[in-house]
Motif scaffolding. Structure first.
Motif, PDB file in Angstrom:
ATOM      1  N   SER A  61      75.743  59.323  48.416  1.00  0.00           N
ATOM      2  CA  SER A  61      75.576  60.198  47.252  1.00  0.00           C
ATOM      3  C   SER A  61      75.301  61.638  47.676  1.00  0.00           C
ATOM      4  O   SER A  61      74.810  61.909  48.767  1.00  0.00           O
ATOM      5  CB  SER A  61      74.421  59.713  46.383  1.00  0.00           C
ATOM      6  N   GLY A  85      72.327  48.708  46.389  1.00  0.00           N
ATOM      7  CA  GLY A  85      73.396  49.540  46.942  1.00  0.00           C
ATOM      8  C   GLY A  85      72.932  50.346  48.147  1.00  0.00           C
ATOM      9  O   GLY A  85      72.792  51.564  48.074  1.00  0.00           O
ATOM     10  N   GLY A  87      74.449  51.073  50.913  1.00  0.00           N
ATOM     11  CA  GLY A  87      75.490  52.012  51.359  1.00  0.00           C
ATOM     12  C   GLY A  87      75.230  52.506  52.766  1.00  0.00           C
ATOM     13  O   GLY A  87      75.052  51.720  53.699  1.00  0.00           O
ATOM     14  N   GLN A  91      69.636  56.958  51.068  1.00  0.00           N
ATOM     15  CA  GLN A  91      68.669  56.940  49.963  1.00  0.00           C
ATOM     16  C   GLN A  91      67.443  56.082  50.323  1.00  0.00           C
ATOM     17  O   GLN A  91      66.302  56.482  50.063  1.00  0.00           O
ATOM     18  CB  GLN A  91      69.346  56.411  48.690  1.00  0.00           C
ATOM     19  N   ASP A 133      73.894  40.110  46.625  1.00  0.00           N
ATOM     20  CA  ASP A 133      74.351  40.664  45.365  1.00  0.00           C
ATOM     21  C   ASP A 133      73.156  41.253  44.622  1.00  0.00           C
ATOM     22  O   ASP A 133      72.356  40.518  44.032  1.00  0.00           O
ATOM     23  CB  ASP A 133      75.012  39.562  44.527  1.00  0.00           C
ATOM     24  N   THR A 150      72.106  52.428  42.845  1.00  0.00           N
ATOM     25  CA  THR A 150      72.920  53.576  43.261  1.00  0.00           C
ATOM     26  C   THR A 150      74.415  53.306  43.093  1.00  0.00           C
ATOM     27  O   THR A 150      75.242  53.896  43.766  1.00  0.00           O
ATOM     28  CB  THR A 150      72.577  54.015  44.704  1.00  0.00           C
ATOM     29  N   VAL A 205      80.227  55.013  42.294  1.00  0.00           N
ATOM     30  CA  VAL A 205      81.116  53.867  42.503  1.00  0.00           C
ATOM     31  C   VAL A 205      80.560  52.714  41.664  1.00  0.00           C
ATOM     32  O   VAL A 205      79.375  52.696  41.336  1.00  0.00           O
ATOM     33  CB  VAL A 205      81.210  53.458  44.006  1.00  0.00           C
ATOM     34  N   VAL A 208      79.388  46.025  41.547  1.00  0.00           N
ATOM     35  CA  VAL A 208      80.318  44.898  41.480  1.00  0.00           C
ATOM     36  C   VAL A 208      79.533  43.613  41.737  1.00  0.00           C
ATOM     37  O   VAL A 208      78.727  43.565  42.668  1.00  0.00           O
ATOM     38  CB  VAL A 208      81.426  45.058  42.552  1.00  0.00           C
TER      39      VAL A 208
HETATM   40  N1  SAH Z   1      72.444  54.471  48.229  1.00  0.00           N
HETATM   41  C1  SAH Z   1      73.678  54.676  48.950  1.00  0.00           C
HETATM   42  C2  SAH Z   1      74.830  54.941  48.004  1.00  0.00           C
HETATM   43  C3  SAH Z   1      75.967  54.047  48.313  1.00  0.00           C
HETATM   44  S1  SAH Z   1      77.240  53.916  47.107  1.00  0.00           S
HETATM   45  C4  SAH Z   1      73.535  55.756  50.009  1.00  0.00           C
HETATM   46  O1  SAH Z   1      72.486  56.421  50.064  1.00  0.00           O
HETATM   47  O2  SAH Z   1      74.443  55.929  50.818  1.00  0.00           O
HETATM   48  C5  SAH Z   1      76.757  52.420  46.255  1.00  0.00           C
HETATM   49  C6  SAH Z   1      76.679  51.185  47.086  1.00  0.00           C
HETATM   50  O3  SAH Z   1      76.422  50.102  46.180  1.00  0.00           O
HETATM   51  C7  SAH Z   1      77.980  50.803  47.817  1.00  0.00           C
HETATM   52  O4  SAH Z   1      77.708  50.681  49.182  1.00  0.00           O
HETATM   53  C8  SAH Z   1      78.366  49.473  47.197  1.00  0.00           C
HETATM   54  O5  SAH Z   1      78.972  48.578  48.118  1.00  0.00           O
HETATM   55  C9  SAH Z   1      77.029  48.944  46.714  1.00  0.00           C
HETATM   56  N2  SAH Z   1      77.101  47.908  45.681  1.00  0.00           N
HETATM   57  C10 SAH Z   1      77.928  47.830  44.604  1.00  0.00           C
HETATM   58  N3  SAH Z   1      77.673  46.718  43.888  1.00  0.00           N
HETATM   59  C11 SAH Z   1      76.649  46.065  44.526  1.00  0.00           C
HETATM   60  C12 SAH Z   1      75.936  44.842  44.284  1.00  0.00           C
HETATM   61  N4  SAH Z   1      76.201  44.036  43.244  1.00  0.00           N
HETATM   62  N5  SAH Z   1      74.966  44.489  45.143  1.00  0.00           N
HETATM   63  C13 SAH Z   1      74.659  45.267  46.214  1.00  0.00           C
HETATM   64  N6  SAH Z   1      75.287  46.426  46.502  1.00  0.00           N
HETATM   65  C14 SAH Z   1      76.281  46.830  45.669  1.00  0.00           C
END
Ligand code: SAH
Length: 215
Positions: A61, A85, A87, A91, A133, A150, A205, A208
């Motif tokens: 982000s 998330g 990522g 964060q 998840d 996120t 994003v 999911v």
């Molecule tokens: N907080 C991150 C932002 C990453 S973008 C950072 O500081 O870089 C959001 C992230 O959420 C992605 O990596 C994506 O794979 C993840 N994500 C999406 N759906 C998810 C779910 N159901 N469970 C866990 N992670 C998820």
């Protein structure tokens, strides 16, 4: 002073101008080296106020959004926060300077592994992360005083509302498609009653459900 340090100071000043007034949040952002969380090709842009691509088609982000969401949480060093998330891990790293414990869930294995290595390398030992998840939260560690999501959900996942403790705060982007998302702050009072504030339009994003199948 090296180039990164000068750019970092400029970024922190920009965040202040954009309304980030919580000095603990600004100081946490100053202490975390964002370049570590960014692929080699984009490292020279680590202190620009922009989102950047990471592995598995995801993004780290924009610094303003990280600071804004963190400030909305109203962090407390006594408390425990769940991030959905992981990522890049950036964060979570910022949160680790503001909360007693950070739990972070990611559905893409390569991102989870990379972030776990970085937390170890940077000695951020109060972060626990797992592949899973995040839609389902992290039941074994609940309740959380704070939850930060996120990725954008179509609706606020019921499991996350359940796992938010009394007097808890959740910050989550909600919306069906990328062009129409809103940041929400949900608070639970000491009777478990919920209140919701609609804040700024954002672009994340998607959240999911289920683990990612890596190709
Ligand atoms: N907080 C991150 C932002 C990453 S973008 C950072 O500081 O870089 C959001 C992230 O959420 C992605 O990596 C994506 O794979 C993840 N994500 C999406 N759906 C998810 C779910 N159901 N469970 C866990 N992670 C998820």
């Amino acid at each position: 002073m090296n180039e990164n340090a000068a750019q970092k100071i400029r970024l922190i000043m920009e965040l202040r101008r954009q309304g980030i007034s919580n000095t603990s949040v600004l100081s946490a952002m100053e202490r975390i080296p964002r370049e570590e969380f960014i692929p080699q090709t984009f490292r020279d842009r680590a202190y620009e106020n922009i989102a950047l691509p990471i592995t598995s088609g995801q993004t780290i982000s924009q610094p303003y959004i990280v600071a804004y969401m963190t400030q909305l949480l109203n962090p407390s060093s006594l408390k425990k926060v769940l991030e959905v998330g992981t990522g890049s891990g950036y964060q979570a790293a910022v949160l680790s300077k503001l909360f007693r414990r950070v739990y972070s869930v990611e559905r893409h294995r390569p991102l989870h592994i990379n972030a776990a290595k970085l937390f170890e390398k940077l000695s951020l030992s109060n972060i626990t992360c797992k592949l899973g998840d995040g839609y389902r939260g992290w039941k074994e560690q609940a309740p959380f005083s704070h939850i930060i999501v996120t990725a954008a959900a179509e609706e606020v996942p019921a499991a996350l509302v359940d796992q938010l403790g009394d007097n808890g705060v959740m910050v989550i982007p909600v919306g069906r498609d990328q062009g129409d998302q809103t940041m929400l702050r949900i608070t639970k009072d000491h009777h478990g009653m919920l209140a919701e504030e609609e804040l700024i339009p954002v672009r994340f994003v998607p959240l999911v459900q289920g683990l990612a199948v890596e190709v």
